[in-house]
Scaffold this motif. Structure first.
Motif: not given
Ligand code: UDP
Ligand code: MG
Length: 316
Positions: A99, A101, A103, A203
């Motif tokens: 991803d 972002d 995370q 995460r």
């Protein structure tokens, strides 16, 4: 410098309105890629119809760094089509999906490659040990989601995993050959098979910006994963139908015997009639609804429209 891995690595990053993180993501990914030796790499960013500065930032990055490739969609098609486009365009011996972002930590890449090589794993999937900074609602729905899907699904899917994973050439080729348009990627990769090994990680919180998965997108995602991976809702509908048939039959016998042996009790039958009508009406509507969902998905697939439309490609 650690051991040299003789692999060309493709990194696939879907982005939708990620102007606040995209520069950091690029930096962390490319720093990681220069921290270990390999046979070259490409970073494929997929701009999924962002309405903010994401596209112009990505263009700037791609101009400066020839390892960066950019695919830009004509509009927002969704996370899964974006990842699909990346897999279809990648040229690596292995591809890593992550991803935008942050995370999922890019620093895990060398370990993923190591597991792939040492354990002959065709898929190395990230498994969330802990989820930081996500709302109680998100964690609860995610937990429930993976367990319900697994209960209903015909393919067993590892719980608490996302699309953060490494896939090798065999899996990439098998994935590219899949004809279905509505893809639930983590499920399909499980379904493809080969040797799949987890790697545990924590995460993190989203680095900046907010989730691009509002409830409506989450529901669509859940519905695809359920209906494309399971025929159980249809069986459930059949079971429900069978039960109501049985109840109806018993009720019928009771009424007929009543008519013969207890005619005086049959005068006040209004409530039971209405309840029966409402109940069976409900059962029928639910059943038709389930059928409709499957039919609608078949309609979508038969139309055979492309999963996404590319507006622009850079550095390919
Ligand atoms: N994303 C996308 N298209 C969308 C929604 C999300 O490409 O329509 C991307 C997004 O930019 C991010 C990834 O998919 O890289 C996961 O989205 P997000 O982090 O918002 O989801 P969450 O982690 O909250 O489930
Ligand atoms: Mg996220």
């Amino acid at each position: 410098m650690s051991t040299k891995y003789n692999l060309f690595i493709s990194i696939i990053i879907p982005c939708f309105n990620e102007e606040q993180v995209i520069m950091y993501t690029y930096e962390r990914v490319s720093n990681t890629m220069s921290s270990f030796e390999h046979g070259g790499y490409e970073i494929i960013f997929i701009n999924d119809g962002s309405r903010d500065k994401t596209l112009s930032l990505l263009r700037t990055i791609a101009q400066k760094d020839s390892c960066v490739k950019l695919i830009s969609f004509s509009r927002n098609f969704g996370h899964q089509p974006a990842v699909t486009a990346g897999i279809q365009a990648c040229t690596g011996d292995v591809a890593i999906i992550i991803d935008a972002d942050l995370q999922d930590p890019p620093e895990l890449f060398p370990d993923m490659v190591k597991i792939h090589l040492e354990q002959n794993a065709n898929v190395v999937y990230g498994m969330r040990e802990k989820r930081k900074g996500e709302t109680f609602f998100k964690k609860l729905t995610a937990r429930l989601f993976y367990r319900i899907i697994n209960f209903l699904s015909d393919t067993k899917l590892p719980v608490d995993t996302g699309d953060f994973r490494l896939i090798d050439k065999h899996v990439i080729e098998a994935f590219k050959a899949l004809p279905e348009k509505n893809k639930y990627i983590r499920g399909l990769i499980s379904w493809i098979g080969f040797k799949q090994v987890p790697i545990m990680y924590v995460r993190e919180e989203r680095f900046a910006g907010e989730t691009k998965y509002p409830l409506s997108k989450m529901l669509k995602f859940a519905s695809t994963s359920l209906l494309y991976f399971s025929k159980k809702p249809l069986k459930l509908a059949l079971g429900l139908g069978a039960i109501s048939l049985l109840v109806g039959l018993c009720l019928g016998i009771w009424i007929i015997t009543g008519l013969i042996f207890r005619p005086e009790t049959l005068v006040h039958g209004w409530a039971s009639t209405v309840i029966a009508v409402i109940f069976f009406g409900g059962v029928q509507l639910v059943t038709i609804g389930v059928l409709g969902e499957y039919l609608g998905n078949m309609f979508e697939e038969i139309k055979n429209r492309p999963e996404y439309i590319i507006h622009e490609k850079i550095n390919f």
